[in-house]
Design a protein around this motif. Structure first.
Motif, PDB file in Angstrom:
ATOM      1  N   THR A 158      47.827  24.393-102.542  1.00 14.38           N
ATOM      2  CA  THR A 158      49.241  25.470-103.072  1.00 14.38           C
ATOM      3  C   THR A 158      50.024  24.663-101.740  1.00 14.38           C
ATOM      4  OG1 THR A 158      48.303  27.148-101.973  1.00 14.38           O
ATOM      5  CG2 THR A 158      48.176  26.546-104.267  1.00 14.38           C
ATOM      6  N   GLY A 159      49.197  24.449-100.688  1.00 17.95           N
ATOM      7  CA  GLY A 159      49.830  23.680 -99.540  1.00 17.95           C
ATOM      8  C   GLY A 159      50.687  22.629 -99.386  1.00 17.95           C
ATOM      9  N   ASP A 160      51.315  21.770 -98.451  1.00 20.12           N
ATOM     10  CA  ASP A 160      52.348  21.082 -98.510  1.00 20.12           C
ATOM     11  C   ASP A 160      51.355  19.712 -98.347  1.00 20.12           C
ATOM     12  OD1 ASP A 160      54.639  22.917 -98.448  1.00 20.12           O
ATOM     13  OD2 ASP A 160      54.365  22.422 -96.571  1.00 20.12           O
ATOM     14  N   GLY A 161      51.752  18.724 -98.448  1.00 15.27           N
ATOM     15  CA  GLY A 161      51.541  17.505 -98.139  1.00 15.27           C
ATOM     16  C   GLY A 161      50.424  16.960 -99.318  1.00 15.27           C
ATOM     17  N   TRP A 162      50.619  17.529-100.836  1.00 16.42           N
ATOM     18  CA  TRP A 162      49.886  17.376-101.410  1.00 16.42           C
ATOM     19  C   TRP A 162      50.387  16.318-102.582  1.00 16.42           C
ATOM     20  CZ3 TRP A 162      44.621  17.162-101.532  1.00 16.42           C
ATOM     21  CH2 TRP A 162      43.849  18.080-100.425  1.00 16.42           C
ATOM     22  N   ARG A 163      51.795  16.767-103.343  1.00 15.89           N
ATOM     23  CA  ARG A 163      52.152  15.917-104.059  1.00 15.89           C
ATOM     24  C   ARG A 163      52.969  14.768-104.158  1.00 15.89           C
ATOM     25  NH1 ARG A 163      55.912  19.356-108.437  1.00 15.89           N
ATOM     26  NH2 ARG A 163      55.127  20.676-106.722  1.00 15.89           N
ATOM     27  N   GLY A 164      53.239  14.422-103.136  1.00 11.25           N
ATOM     28  CA  GLY A 164      53.349  13.032-102.872  1.00 11.25           C
ATOM     29  C   GLY A 164      52.504  11.955-102.913  1.00 11.25           C
ATOM     30  N   LEU A 165      50.893  12.819-102.813  1.00 15.68           N
ATOM     31  CA  LEU A 165      49.754  11.497-102.722  1.00 15.68           C
ATOM     32  C   LEU A 165      49.867  10.688-103.619  1.00 15.68           C
ATOM     33  CD1 LEU A 165      47.116  13.999-101.885  1.00 15.68           C
ATOM     34  CD2 LEU A 165      48.179  12.121-100.145  1.00 15.68           C
ATOM     35  N   LEU A 166      48.936   9.359-103.715  1.00 12.64           N
ATOM     36  CA  LEU A 166      48.498   8.580-103.927  1.00 12.64           C
ATOM     37  C   LEU A 166      47.508   8.245-105.066  1.00 12.64           C
ATOM     38  CD1 LEU A 166      51.303   5.447-102.694  1.00 12.64           C
ATOM     39  CD2 LEU A 166      51.452   7.120-105.420  1.00 12.64           C
ATOM     40  N   PRO A 167      46.964   7.854-106.082  1.00  8.98           N
ATOM     41  CA  PRO A 167      45.840   7.405-106.667  1.00  8.98           C
ATOM     42  C   PRO A 167      45.335   6.442-104.945  1.00  8.98           C
ATOM     43  CG  PRO A 167      46.749   7.463-108.359  1.00  8.98           C
ATOM     44  CD  PRO A 167      47.774   8.012-107.288  1.00  8.98           C
TER      45      PRO A 167
END
Length: 799
Positions: free
Chosen positions: A167-176
């Motif tokens: 639920t924190g910031d910084g996770w949405r744009g991660l790539l495999p």
């Protein structure tokens, strides 16, 4: 010469016989892996060992080690050996993965539920969970664990699968492929797969380096496609990225529901058909250029690799690419009969590499659809052509029919329904899938260098996407479009057995004619019943409480197609679906009782495809995020907000409304937004309905102290705050309802509804209905007085 003619005549027959030599191996490996996922590592290993022993004994017998085998044994023995070897592969490799998953160090951390620091590698794109609007979105991040460090310095190194709830910031744009470190608390997985641990995190991760160049390139193209689709309407703009790259983050839930109802679910995301379109286009170009079979295969392989890089090589995409490329590769190589063995080999290898695929419905649909196209479509196409059907039309009819027949049991098991419109819907969809995919791919490829051109290509692709949305929408609304069917494994097996029986019977002309007559008679006999039987909403309804999860949406009928709505629930798709089920096309008044997310999170869904004339809101404008959400939705729909004032009265057709509260602003209560809810008394067809929002004991007491006796008497009570324990007993006694409606979400973590409150209402003579157990609930008024009707929970409903 006769012998040569005989050989020439026999050759086509041999070619027409399906090559099923590896089918037993693949099926056994698949089912053994599926069973192993629900067993312990030791039990799965024992199953593999027993199968290996039986395979060895059977092979020894067939080779004459244990004596000369009889003729029947020679004929069927090697089939049994292949099946047993499939069990060895599926169960054995699953056992090794289960042993790693259930290793004592990892299991101990899960059971302790401790705070840890983990090093992991992202396996797939983060996916947002459908939640309550206005609250931080929870992302599901599949990952591969590398090491765990506890607070006391213990370090455990392991290579197992994990699931991160972030639920924190910084996770949405991660790539495999991205390596990172994160801190959180461990939790137990649900079981039935290879996930060893669940990690709940609320802080941003610490990244180590970058993902691979292929993943970064794919990420840039996917982001460019989303930007190109941003100006499009939500339905087309959400579907097009799903068709091309499997990104359904913008796809409205109502479109997903329509696609599921019409048997078009496979079009919602990247599937084998999309892969076949891209590779097939390359194959046609290669054939046009007179390329040889092996050069054509090489070009198709390059196109396939490029497409997989574009959509990201996650397990689901690799699965779709494998299944979609099998038939084309075999055709390009000039050996069509090799397609089925290639499919069987691919299934075996995929299950051995990733046993978790065995329990994935998408994997089953991909395999079955490909198998149906290879087994059933060619003979059905040829049979239609022999009866005078043109070649193109014969193929267009045979392909969707074969795919739907093969996938039907799995779809029925998942949805609890059998679609009668799936074949015609998919037939109508065929002309639109290819252009939508091609234009979407073009938009993605040119987006980094020519954004305007990408938007134009996306706009061109939006027209075939619009056609797909229309097919799904109108197909889902047909009154006899679906039939109820037992859900789960039993329902899937039942339909599979019935399908096999019908296929066997259809090979005999007499039985085929009999089945045709019976099928037509059943459809003609059942159709009038389906059309004339009372549907939803029931006739004479005066109020409906919709099942929208842990939240409120109450609907009061004004006229056909028009209704007053009180609250919008937690999620736009559920709110929109509620009004669609009721046929509401216009909302003369939307009332927001208060600005908590479980009452306003779905407000955008109220404006989807319908006009909302006015929005009545409370005078207590907190929380600010909820107020901003309602204001933005109203502004988008061209509607302004109007504060409610106690004593106001409204009339819309058959609906009369009176604002009873709040009598004055209440401050310092347990929940000020709840205790400043707009409280309404509605009268529909002479039936009194009290709608107290989430008013708790403080506001209920304030109303009782200021109102004359009998002011709150009503036939129907929408129980405040989802039936929570914060109810004033005197207030319930003052209402003394005949029917109590409790909008509440199944499995909520608040303890709603209170059993004590439900018991008090029941003892006072009220009929209590709950949306978590009854689904949508309606109160109707007819010749015999007041009655209640429940719609029931939708098939596949999960808490």
């Amino acid at each position: 010469m006769d012998a040569e003619r005989t050989g020439e005549a026999a050759e086509p027959d041999r070619q027409d016989v399906p090559d099923l030599r590896l089918a037993g191996l693949a099926t056994a490996a698949w089912l053994a892996a599926l069973a192993g996922l629900r067993l312990t590592a030791g039990t799965a290993a024992l199953l593999a060992a027993v199968a290996a022993g039986l395979a060895g004994l059977t092979a020894a017998h067939l080779l004459g080690v244990l004596g000369p085998p009889r003729a029947p044994a020679r004929r069927y023995g090697w089939i049994a050996v292949a099946v047993l070897l499939g069990v060895v592969c599926g169960a054995g490799l699953t056992a090794t993965r289960l042993a790693a998953r259930d290793a004592p160090p990892i299991r101990g951390l899960v059971e302790e539920r401790v705070a840890v620091t983990v090093e992991l590698v992202v396996r797939d794109d983060p996916r947002p969970l459908r939640g309550v609007a206005g609250r931080p979105a929870t992302l599901l991040v599949p990952a591969e664990l590398r090491s765990v460090t506890t607070g006391d310095g213990r370090r455990v190194t392991a290579s197992v699968r994990m699931l991160v709830l972030a639920t924190g910031d910084g996770w949405r744009g991660l790539l495999p492929g991205q390596r990172l470190t994160a801190q959180g608390r461990t939790a137990a997985p649900r079981g039935g797969d290879l996930t060893a641990v669940v990690l709940t995190v609320t802080e941003a991760p610490r990244l180590h380096g970058e993902s691979s160049w292929a993943q970064r390139a794919a990420g840039a193209l996917r982001a460019g496609l989303q930007r190109a689709c941003a100006p499009l309407p939500d339905e087309q703009g959400g579907l097009l990225p799903g068709l091309v790259v499997g990104d359904t983050s913008r796809l409205p839930s109502t479109v997903e529901e329509d696609f599921r109802a019409t048997g078009m679910t496979h079009l919602n995301a990247v599937s084998g058909s999309n892969v076949a379109i891209v590779v097939g286009a390359v194959l046609l170009l290669a054939r046009w250029a007179r390329a040889g079979p092996w050069l054509a295969v090489a070009l198709c392989g390059l196109a396939l690799v490029g497409f997989v890089i574009l959509v990201r090589p996650s397990p689901s995409v690799v699965r779709a690419a494998t299944m979609g490329a099998i038939g084309l590769a075999a055709l390009a190589a000039g050996r069509p009969r090799a397609a089925l063995p290639a499919l069987a080999a691919a299934v075996t290898v995929l299950v051995m590499v990733d046993p978790e695929l065995a329990g994935d419905p998408g994997f089953a649909l991909s395999v079955l659809a490909t198998g149906g196209l290879l087994l059933f479509a060619p003979p059905w196409r040829d049979a239609l052509r022999r009866r005078g059907v043109p070649a193109g039309l014969a193929e267009a009819l045979a392909v969707p029919a074969a795919a739907q027949l093969a996938c039907g049991p799995v779809v029925a098991g998942i949805s609890g329904t059998v679609s009668l419109v799936a074949v015609p819907a998919n037939l109508l969809a065929v002309p639109a899938v290819a252009p939508a995919t091609v234009f979407g791919v073009v938009a993605a490829l040119i987006s980094p260098v020519w954004p305007a051109g990408a938007e134009f290509a996306a706009w061109l692709g939006s027209w075939p996407a619009w056609w797909l949305v229309c097919i799904a929408r109108y197909g889902a609304r047909l009154p006899a479009g679906t039939l109820p069917w037992p859900g789960g494994t039993l329902g899937a097996l039942l339909l599979a057995a019935l399908t096999v029986a019908l296929l066997v019977a259809a090979r005999r002309p007499v039985l085929r004619r009999l089945l045709t007559v019976v099928a037509v008679a059943v459809v003609l006999g059942a159709l009038p019943v389906r059309l004339l039987a009372p549907g939803w909403p029931p006739q004479g309804w005066v109020v409906v409480a919709c099942a929208v999860g842990q939240g409120d949406t109450v609907v009061l009928p004004v006229a056909p197609g028009r209704a007053v709505v009180v609250d919008a629930g937690p999620e736009p798709g559920e709110a929109d679906a509620c009004l669609r089920r009721l046929g509401v096309r216009e909302v003369p008044l939307l009332v927001v009782s208060h600005f908590h997310a479980d009452h306003i999170g779905g407000v955008a869904g109220m404006f989807r495809g319908r006009r909302v004339a006015a929005v009545l809101v409370p005078g207590w404008w907190e929380p600010a995020a909820g107020r901003a959400l309602v204001r933005a939705a109203a502004a988008t729909g061209g509607t302004s907000l109007r504060p409610a004032v106690a004593g106001e009265r409204f009339r819309f057709g058959a609906v009369e409304l009176a604002v009873l509260g709040p009598p004055y602003p209440l401050r310092g209560t347990r929940s000020d937004p709840n205790n400043n809810s707009v409280i309404l008394r509605a009268t529909v067809a002479g039936v009194g309905i009290l709608l107290p929002g989430d008013a708790e004991t403080e506001q209920q007491r304030a109303l009782l102290d200021r109102a004359p006796p009998g002011a709150f008497r009503a036939d129907v009570l929408k129980v405040a705050h989802h039936g929570s324990a914060y109810q004033d007993p005197d207030f319930l006694d003052a209402v003394r309802p005949a029917v109590a409606l409790v909008p509440v979400g199944a499995g909520n973590g608040y303890g709603h509804p209170s059993q004590e409150v439900l018991g008090r209402l029941a003892r006072s003579g009220a009929r209590v209905l709950r949306t978590d157990t009854d689904g949508d609930v309606a109160v109707v008024w007819g010749r015999h007085g007041l009655a209640v009707v429940s719609r029931g929970l939708d098939p596949g409903h999960r808490p």
